[in-house]
Write an enzyme that holds these catalytic residues in place. Structure first.
Site, short mmCIF file in Angstrom:
data_model
loop_
_atom_site.label_atom_id
_atom_site.label_comp_id
_atom_site.label_asym_id
_atom_site.label_seq_id
_atom_site.Cartn_x
_atom_site.Cartn_y
_atom_site.Cartn_z
N SER A 1 43.77 36.36 42.97
CA SER A 1 43.77 37.73 42.49
C SER A 1 42.37 38.06 41.98
O SER A 1 41.47 37.21 41.97
CB SER A 1 44.78 37.90 41.36
OG SER A 1 44.41 37.11 40.24
N LYS A 2 42.18 39.30 41.55
CA LYS A 2 40.86 39.72 41.09
C LYS A 2 40.37 38.89 39.91
O LYS A 2 39.17 38.67 39.74
CB LYS A 2 40.88 41.20 40.71
CG LYS A 2 40.94 42.13 41.92
CD LYS A 2 40.85 43.58 41.51
CE LYS A 2 40.88 44.49 42.74
NZ LYS A 2 40.78 45.92 42.37
N ARG A 3 41.32 38.42 39.08
CA ARG A 3 40.89 37.62 37.91
C ARG A 3 40.30 36.29 38.34
O ARG A 3 39.58 35.64 37.58
CB ARG A 3 42.05 37.41 36.95
CG ARG A 3 43.16 36.52 37.46
CD ARG A 3 44.33 36.48 36.49
NE ARG A 3 45.44 35.69 36.98
CZ ARG A 3 45.55 34.38 36.82
NH1 ARG A 3 44.61 33.72 36.17
NH2 ARG A 3 46.59 33.72 37.29
N HIS A 4 40.60 35.82 39.56
CA HIS A 4 40.02 34.59 40.08
C HIS A 4 38.69 34.84 40.80
O HIS A 4 38.02 33.91 41.22
CB HIS A 4 40.97 33.93 41.09
CG HIS A 4 42.28 33.49 40.51
ND1 HIS A 4 43.47 34.08 40.84
CD2 HIS A 4 42.57 32.51 39.62
CE1 HIS A 4 44.46 33.48 40.19
NE2 HIS A 4 43.93 32.52 39.44
N GLY A 5 38.32 36.09 40.99
CA GLY A 5 37.13 36.41 41.78
C GLY A 5 37.47 36.87 43.17
O GLY A 5 36.63 36.81 44.06
#
Length: 478
Positions: free
Chosen positions: A251-255
């Protein structure tokens, strides 16, 4: 595992993104694998924009995808195909399946469909429309209908996947999917995904479908359609998805950003491509793989079955290698846009310092953005305010006298031809003074950089240049 089609047709791969946003990092890896496989075999790499969802479709998204692919160096061998533009062809094939008995008209209303699905679920059987076996004479006049594929009831569908191996699907779990939607206005409704993909891949001559393993279930349905049409199915290769470092779905929180975000964060196309290549594929213990080597070595046999994990630290490590490998001219051309802005443009003196410092700066940058911190010492305004921890070496007894001696021995212009000559002269001064180099280097570095990150002291002097370096020294002496 199979890697080439049975009749040895020229290899054709495709990348088929939906134009609903940026080129996601997972999509970029899929495109890379398809591109490398085609280039390895001397085949073709094609693009298809799966733009049947007109509500979410935007031209800006298409441009972003094409721009991302171009930046990564993934060129395609024919103009991109619009899936929406092939709509009439999809409808034609749906009616072909209807005529050969492999599809049927389904007149279920939405309420009837919901009720039939609920009953099938309660009975523990697969859903089947009652219209599957009804004669055409019972069809209601002028009622809207969908066209459903008549999926086999018994046996299994085998996918001989080039990555996953043999994957078997019981046909009892695969119901009669809609291939052409109904339309209340009496016109033909739109084709559905699985039919459109089969028709497009067949018409484009695709021999290998390399995509994420979230499409594995679709492969079973698509293979049934290929068989019903008498068409040769492509080789399927379903690649495990990319996960975050914690093992969760990316997801975006992982990059999980678009490739343009990585570009804007200072990553090089070759660095990102090298990292994506190793994210789920391996060639022995090789970590740094050039584009030419990747084309030579890439195959499907060495695509991992386990999900890969996005590791930004490893990406930075690989990218740093490619930054260091740039020529000084290439590095400055790519990195200086991250320094200059309308508010703080670079002047002639700034460029001269950067040119002298380029070879020292690039080895200190994981990404091009890092030039900001690595070069900060070059652009400090005089007189510099040196405070706190950075000022400690200048406050020690004898520090000012040492700076005077350093300024004296660095006056000759002949010393300023190389950083090595400057460093050697300072080493010689330490010998002359019978002192450790720290008593020279510490106050000198403080006077020149005010505690900012910097390379070796000889490289700092050389980068600043004779005039600027001596002026900074005299500011601390006076």
């Amino acid at each position: 595992m199979a890697q080439a089609s049975s009749d040895a047709r020229p290899i054709v791969t495709r990348f088929a993104p939906s134009p609903t946003g940026y080129l996601h990092i997972g999509g970029a890896r899929t495109a890379l694998f398809n591109w490398l496989f085609a280039r390895h075999h001397g085949g073709k790499f094609l693009l298809r924009i799966e733009d049947t969802d007109r509500k979410r479709h935007t031209e800006a998204a298409i441009d972003a995808i094409l721009d991302g692919l171009s930046w990564l160096g993934l060129d395609w061998d024919a103009p991109p195909v619009s899936q929406h533009a092939q709509r009439e062809r999809h409808i034609e094939v749906a009616h072909q399946l209807l005529e050969n008995g492999n599809a049927y008209r389904c007149y279920l209303t939405p309420d009837e469909l919901d009720a039939a699905r609920e009953k099938a679920k309660a009975d523990g059987v697969r859903f089947e429309s009652p219209w599957r076996d009804k004669p055409a004479s019972e069809a209601p006049d002028d009622a809207p209908f969908a066209i459903r594929f008549k999926a086999p009831r018994d046996g299994e569908t085998l996918i001989q996947d080039a990555v996953q191996g043999d994957v078997r699907f019981p046909n009892s779990a695969l119901d009669d999917l809609i291939i052409l939607r109904s339309a209340e206005d009496g016109k033909t409704g739109g084709p559905t995904y699985n039919l459109a993909v089969v028709v497009d891949d067949h018409d484009m001559g695709v021999t290998h479908v390399i995509r994420g393993d979230d499409h594995l279930n679709n492969a079973a349905r698509q293979q049934q359609i290929y068989k019903a049409l008498g068409w040769e199915a492509p080789v399927f290769a379903h690649v495990p998805l990319i996960h975050g470092q914690d093992g969760a779905k990316l997801s975006k929180r992982h990059g999980a950003l678009g490739v343009e975000a990585y570009r804007d964060d200072g990553y090089l196309a070759d660095g990102l491509a090298n990292y994506l290549l190793r994210l789920g594929w391996s060639h022995g213990d090789d970590e740094l793989i050039t584009r030419a080597q990747a084309i030579e070595w890439f195959d499907l046999n060495h695509v991992n079955k386990a999900p890969a994990r996005l590791d930004i630290d490893k990406l930075n490590h690989i990218n740093a290698h490619y930054v260091t490998a740039l020529s000084d001219e290439e590095f400055l051309a790519k990195a200086t846009p991250f320094l200059a802005s309308d508010e703080t443009p670079l002047n002639t003196d700034d460029f001269a310092k950067l040119k002298r410092a380029a070879s020292f700066l690039k080895s200190r940058c994981n990404t091009l953005v890092d030039i900001k911190g690595a070069s900060e010492f070059l652009f400090l305004a005089r007189p510099m305010a040196i405070e706190g921890k950075a000022a400690k070496p200048l406050k020690k007894e004898g520090a000012k006298e040492m700076l005077k001696e350093i300024a004296r021995i660095l006056e000759p212009e002949a010393l300023w031809l190389t950083p090595e000559a400057l460093e050697e002269r300072l080493q010689a001064l330490a010998v002359e003074k019978e002192t450790g180099f720290g008593s020279i280097g510490a106050p000198l570095r403080a006077a020149l950089t005010a505690g900012r990150a910097s390379p070796s002291i000889g490289e700092v002097l050389y980068s600043l240049g004779r005039e600027e370096a001596l002026l900074r020294l005299h500011d601390q002496i006076n």
